[in-house]
Structures are given as structure tokens and as C-alpha cells.
Write a protein that holds these residues in place. Structure first.
Motif, mmCIF file in Angstrom:
data_model
loop_
_atom_site.group_PDB
_atom_site.id
_atom_site.type_symbol
_atom_site.label_atom_id
_atom_site.label_comp_id
_atom_site.label_asym_id
_atom_site.label_seq_id
_atom_site.Cartn_x
_atom_site.Cartn_y
_atom_site.Cartn_z
ATOM 1 N N SER A 343 -9.745 19.977 41.970
ATOM 2 C CA SER A 343 -9.360 21.367 41.708
ATOM 3 C C SER A 343 -9.512 22.274 42.932
ATOM 4 N N GLY A 344 -10.213 21.816 43.966
ATOM 5 C CA GLY A 344 -10.369 22.650 45.153
ATOM 6 C C GLY A 344 -9.237 22.491 46.165
ATOM 7 N N ALA A 345 -8.322 21.579 45.897
ATOM 8 C CA ALA A 345 -7.214 21.346 46.844
ATOM 9 C C ALA A 345 -6.021 22.235 46.495
ATOM 10 N N ALA A 346 -5.179 22.498 47.489
ATOM 11 C CA ALA A 346 -4.021 23.375 47.292
ATOM 12 C C ALA A 346 -3.047 22.843 46.250
ATOM 13 N N GLY A 347 -3.079 21.560 46.031
ATOM 14 C CA GLY A 347 -2.245 20.927 45.024
ATOM 15 C C GLY A 347 -2.882 19.608 44.654
ATOM 16 N N HIS A 348 -2.607 19.126 43.448
ATOM 17 C CA HIS A 348 -3.170 17.836 43.041
ATOM 18 C C HIS A 348 -2.211 17.129 42.101
ATOM 19 N N VAL A 349 -1.793 15.943 42.493
ATOM 20 C CA VAL A 349 -0.984 15.077 41.646
ATOM 21 C C VAL A 349 -1.870 13.918 41.230
ATOM 22 N N LEU A 350 -2.032 13.746 39.912
ATOM 23 C CA LEU A 350 -2.859 12.651 39.415
ATOM 24 C C LEU A 350 -2.170 11.321 39.649
ATOM 25 N N ASN A 351 -2.959 10.322 40.005
ATOM 26 C CA ASN A 351 -2.466 8.968 40.205
ATOM 27 C C ASN A 351 -3.665 8.050 40.110
ATOM 28 N N LEU A 352 -3.428 6.755 40.224
ATOM 29 C CA LEU A 352 -4.537 5.815 40.334
ATOM 30 C C LEU A 352 -4.974 5.758 41.798
ATOM 31 N N GLY A 353 -6.171 5.206 42.012
ATOM 32 C CA GLY A 353 -6.652 5.016 43.376
ATOM 33 C C GLY A 353 -6.050 3.789 44.026
ATOM 34 N N HIS A 354 -5.313 2.962 43.308
ATOM 35 C CA HIS A 354 -4.436 1.913 43.841
ATOM 36 C C HIS A 354 -3.525 1.514 42.690
ATOM 37 N N GLY A 355 -2.744 0.448 42.840
ATOM 38 C CA GLY A 355 -1.708 0.152 41.859
ATOM 39 C C GLY A 355 -2.215 -0.259 40.481
ATOM 40 N N VAL A 356 -1.321 -0.141 39.486
ATOM 41 C CA VAL A 356 -1.604 -0.586 38.120
ATOM 42 C C VAL A 356 -1.854 -2.103 38.139
ATOM 43 N N PRO A 357 -3.022 -2.565 37.673
ATOM 44 C CA PRO A 357 -3.238 -4.018 37.575
ATOM 45 C C PRO A 357 -2.274 -4.612 36.545
ATOM 46 N N PRO A 358 -1.707 -5.807 36.817
ATOM 47 C CA PRO A 358 -0.699 -6.391 35.918
ATOM 48 C C PRO A 358 -1.188 -6.547 34.487
ATOM 49 N N GLU A 359 -2.487 -6.749 34.288
ATOM 50 C CA GLU A 359 -2.999 -7.001 32.931
ATOM 51 C C GLU A 359 -3.276 -5.716 32.147
ATOM 52 N N THR A 360 -2.963 -4.556 32.734
ATOM 53 C CA THR A 360 -3.223 -3.282 32.060
ATOM 54 C C THR A 360 -2.429 -3.158 30.756
ATOM 55 N N ASP A 361 -3.079 -2.646 29.718
ATOM 56 C CA ASP A 361 -2.398 -2.345 28.453
ATOM 57 C C ASP A 361 -1.576 -1.071 28.671
ATOM 58 N N PRO A 362 -0.239 -1.154 28.587
ATOM 59 C CA PRO A 362 0.570 0.034 28.882
ATOM 60 C C PRO A 362 0.259 1.213 27.963
ATOM 61 N N ALA A 363 -0.212 0.935 26.741
ATOM 62 C CA ALA A 363 -0.537 2.028 25.816
ATOM 63 C C ALA A 363 -1.661 2.900 26.384
ATOM 64 N N VAL A 364 -2.554 2.290 27.153
ATOM 65 C CA VAL A 364 -3.639 3.056 27.773
ATOM 66 C C VAL A 364 -3.068 4.017 28.828
ATOM 67 N N LEU A 365 -2.082 3.551 29.583
ATOM 68 C CA LEU A 365 -1.463 4.425 30.596
ATOM 69 C C LEU A 365 -0.767 5.613 29.921
ATOM 70 N N THR A 366 -0.038 5.336 28.835
ATOM 71 C CA THR A 366 0.640 6.422 28.123
ATOM 72 C C THR A 366 -0.380 7.448 27.633
ATOM 73 N N ARG A 367 -1.523 6.954 27.144
ATOM 74 C CA ARG A 367 -2.555 7.859 26.635
ATOM 75 C C ARG A 367 -3.159 8.694 27.771
ATOM 76 N N VAL A 368 -3.289 8.114 28.933
ATOM 77 C CA VAL A 368 -3.796 8.864 30.101
ATOM 78 C C VAL A 368 -2.816 9.987 30.453
ATOM 79 N N VAL A 369 -1.519 9.681 30.418
ATOM 80 C CA VAL A 369 -0.505 10.704 30.708
ATOM 81 C C VAL A 369 -0.606 11.836 29.679
ATOM 82 N N GLU A 370 -0.715 11.463 28.397
ATOM 83 C CA GLU A 370 -0.822 12.485 27.337
ATOM 84 C C GLU A 370 -2.062 13.342 27.529
ATOM 85 N N LEU A 371 -3.173 12.729 27.878
ATOM 86 C CA LEU A 371 -4.405 13.489 28.123
ATOM 87 C C LEU A 371 -4.189 14.488 29.261
#
Ligand code: CP3
Length: 381
Positions: A343-371
Motif C-alpha cells: 500500500s505504500g507504493a505508487a501503484g500495486h498489481v497483485l500477482n504471485l511471487g513466481h508462476g502458478v505451480p501446475p498442480e494448483t487447484d484453479p478454483a483456489v486462484l478464482t477465489r483469490v481473484v474474488e477476494l
């Protein structure tokens, strides 16, 4: 590199994406209260959002190699759109790979599943570098076509029929050259790090070649309709600060120079993002190489990144992918902490700290976006 003007119908210049939440944050347009200034929606996308975590991706990829699917405009475009449709993310990232410019230049390269890029012959000597082929601009035709198709589809995929921006990308010279010297993925990147000291002339020639093909690859995507571009220096964290400064910095700057200041008729230019892992000690240099926005991996708290870079630099990141399997309450707390730290930066785009692991449950990613989207007007923590 003759013009700095985007074509008149480019989505950034025509205004379609110029005011998108993603572009606003990349341009550092937050008000002094730390809340998004022009749009209430907090933008989020995920590195490797297209890929094996999605069953619809695995179905489409059946029977086609990774690099062949990247060079099939219809397939590459459809794969790029899949995570936007499924998750409602605020950006698409072009489905391609950092080694595509090598393939387009005629260098023998494959992506081996579960391994990564593998070259027919590693590039290790002055003669190997001198023998590297020229990359002809005409070779970018499938990239241009895929981007154009994608941007046309994205023009109404956002909330209330708004346009979703496409992000183009390329590999930074060090990371690309690391694959070329080793001939395959490696843990410590000893080959390229030895070459820059043992034979700096050959290293510089190789890194300059890599900067040229990567820079032109990014430029082709932006000119065809991408509204931002990200340079991936995934392995730059293996370099000491002096080595980055003396042997890599100028080459990354050369890569960025191909897309610097590309602006539309409205004067808005495509924001440039620079990302690497383990790069806490060189963040300032990565910014000076030509980035508007710094992508931060999960190792460095965003408040500390702002302390190192100053509050004027917009940030992208840095949800730790490990939390994606930690259970919802733990993940939700982590996401809120990342928002607060940024919140102290001039702008902030949320992302992961590296790529989506292949075994990730996509429903969890959708829920993160909704949050993230639900936290518009309330305090995140
Ligand atoms: O959604 C996206 O982020 C878009 C596309 C994208 C891919 N690769 C697709 C891909 C992007 C931005 C990249 C960049 C890339 N490629 C990087 C930089 C980012 C990073 O992850 O650090 C690097 C280092 C590469 C090289 C590469 N390509 C590796 C190490 C691998 C993984 C190999 C494996 O199977 O584990 C690839 C293959 C690759 N690139 C996949 C995807 C979706 C997986 C291919 C598959 O489906 O089997």
C-alpha cells in the motif's frame, strides 16, 4: 526501431485499455491516501496463469508440442484467453515462451515436458556465437497474428463489456543466454556466469544477440496490440550485484530500448515491468535498466521493496505460491498482508511471487481473484 508511435487503432492509444485498472496501477496513479485513484478494482493477474493448472489447457494442448502451440495463432490466442474467462483476472499474458525468438531465428530448441528448454547445441564459444542466425522480422508473423486475434477477443471480456489489457513479454538477456550456454535448465547457471569472466567479449556478443531478439519479440507484441510488456529475468538472482552491473545491466537496457516510450495518440505509453526471482539486492538496477514497474518475488516483503526503490515505483507481486495449497484461511490472511505491504507504493498489481505451480487447484486462484476484487473500498487487513 524507427517509430515510437503505436498504430492508431492500438487499444492503449484508442483509449480501450488506457484507463483499465491494470494500466492505472502500472502508471502509479494511486492517490496520496494509498487507495486506487481512478478505479475501485484492485488489479490481479498470475504469472503462468495459462498452463497446466487448467484442464481446458491440457485438453487443447493434447497432441501438440509446447513450441508448436505457441506458433499456432488460433491455439496461442485461445490458451491466452482461457484464464481470463475462468478467473476474471485483470490482464491476459500472451501465451508464448522466452525461447520462441530462438525458434523463430532457426536455432534448434524444444521444450521438454517437466524439464524446460533444451537446445540441440549449446552456445559456448566465440565461433558458436558468431554462427547464431539473424532473426528476420517477417518471422514474427504468427506472433502478430496471435496477438491481434487475442486483443480483438479481449476488447469486451472485462466487467460490463470493458477491455482487458494484454501483457506481452520476453526473456531478459541473462536468463535467455543462460539457457543458450547451458543448453538446458540448470540450478546455479555456472556456464553463463563463468563465461562473463573468462571471455567477456563472447559473453557480450551473446547477450547482445539475446537482447536484440528478445527486445524485438516484445516490440512485435506491443505493436500488434499488447498494452504493457514484462521482461522476465527469472535467474538474475543468481548474480552478485557487481556482475549484474558490469555484465548484464546494459544488455537488459538494450532489450527494453526496443519498447521504451511506445505511445498512442493520447500520449499514454505501454508500461514496462521487470521481474526476477531472488533479486532483492539488485532491484534498483533492474529499475534503472528501463522499467516503470518492478515485479517482486515472494522472498522480499513489498514494504521493504518500496523502502529500497522509493514510493514512486509501482510494484507487482508477491503472493507466495506455496500458500495456494495451505488452506483458505491461511491463504486469505497472506493475501491481505501482501495488499497491506504494497500500500505504500505508487501503484500495486497483485500477482504471485513466481508462476502458478501446475498442480494448483484453479478454483483456489478464482477465489483469490474474488477476494482481491472484494477488497476495493475496505481496508485489506
Ligand atoms: O501464463 C503465462 O505466464 C504465459 C506464458 C509463459 C510461458 N512461459 C508458458 C509456458 C511465460 C511468460 C513463460 C516465460 C518463461 N519460460 C520463463 C520466465 C518465467 C519463469 O517462469 O521464470 C522461463 C524461465 C521459461 C522457460 C520455460 N518454459 C520453463 C522453465 C518451462 C517449464 C518446463 C516444465 O514443463 O516444467 C517452460 C514451459 C512452459 N512455458 C509451459 C508454459 C505454460 C509449460 C508447458 C506445458 O504445458 O508442458
Amino acid at each position: 526501431m524507427t517509430t515510437t508511435h503505436l498504430p492508431p487503432d492500438h487499444p492503449l492509444g484508442s483509449g480501450l485499455t488506457a484507463d483499465a485498472p491494470l494500466i492505472n496501477q502500472y502508471r502509479g496513479s494511486r492517490s496520496s491516501t494509498g487507495e486506487p485513484a481512478r478505479s475501485g478494482r484492485r488489479p490481479v493477474w498470475f504469472m503462468r496463469q495459462a498452463g497446466r493448472s487448467l484442464p481446458e489447457y491440457r485438453r487443447l494442448r493434447e497432441g501438440t508440442t509446447m513450441l508448436d502451440s505457441c506458433l499456432n495463432p488460433e491455439l496461442a490466442s485461445e490458451i491466452t484467453l482461457q484464464p481470463v474467462r475462468r478467473h476474471g483476472v485483470d490482464a491476459a499474458i500472451f501465451f508464448s515462451d522466452i525461447v520462441i525468438p530462438l525458434r523463430l531465428a532457426g536455432v534448434g530448441v524444444e521444450i521438454k515436458p517437466g524439464v524446460g528448454p533444451v537446445l540441440d547445441s549449446p552456445v559456448r564459444t566465440a565461433a558458436d556465437v558468431a554462427a547464431l542466425p539473424e532473426l528476420d522480422d517477417a518471422a514474427f508473423a504468427p506472433i502478430t497474428e496471435a496477438v491481434q486475434r487475442t486483443v480483438a477477443e479481449l476488447s469486451t471480456l472485462g466487467p460490463e463489456g470493458s477491455a482487458v489489457p494484454l501483457i506481452g513479454f520476453a526473456g531478459a538477456p541473462f536468463t535467455l543466454a543462460a539457457y543458450m550456454v547451458e543448453g538446458r535448465p540448470s540450478r546455479d547457471h555456472l556456464g553463463p556466469r563463468a563465461m562473463m569472466h573468462a571471455d567477456p567479449e563472447t559473453w557480450n556478443a551473446l547477450a547482445a544477440w539475446a537482447a536484440d531478439v528478445s527486445g524485438r519479440f516484445m516490440r512485435a507484441q506491443v505493436m500488434a496490440g499488447a498494452s504493457a510488456a514484462q521482461l522476465f529475468d527469472s535467474w538474475a538472482g543468481s548474480l552478485g550485484r557487481a556482475d549484474y552491473q558490469n555484465h548484464v545491466f546494459e544488455h537488459s537496457r538494450a532489450a527494453f530500448s526496443h519498447v521504451a516510450g511506445l505511445s498512442g495518440v493520447n500520449g499514454v505509453s505501454a508500461p514496462l515491468i521487470h521481474f526476477g526471482t531472488g533479486t532483492g539486492e539488485i532491484l534498483d538496477l533492474m529499475k534503472d535498466a528501463g522499467a516503470d514497474v518492478l515485479g517482486v518475488d515472494y522472498r522480499l516483503n513489498l514494504a521493504e521493496a518500496t523502502r529500497r526503490l522509493g514510493p514512486g515505483t509501482p510494484l507487482q507481486g508477491n503472493i507466495d505460491p506455496a500458500f495456494l495449497t495451505a488452506g483458505w484461511p491461511v491463504l486469505e490472511t497472506h493475501v491481505r498482508e501482501v495488499i497491506a505491504a504494497g500500500s505504500g507504493a505508487a501503484g500495486h498489481v497483485l500477482n504471485l511471487g513466481h508462476g502458478v505451480p501446475p498442480e494448483t487447484d484453479p478454483a483456489v486462484l478464482t477465489r483469490v481473484v474474488e477476494l482481491i476484487h472484494s477488497l476495493d473500498d475496505e481496508a485489506a487487513v
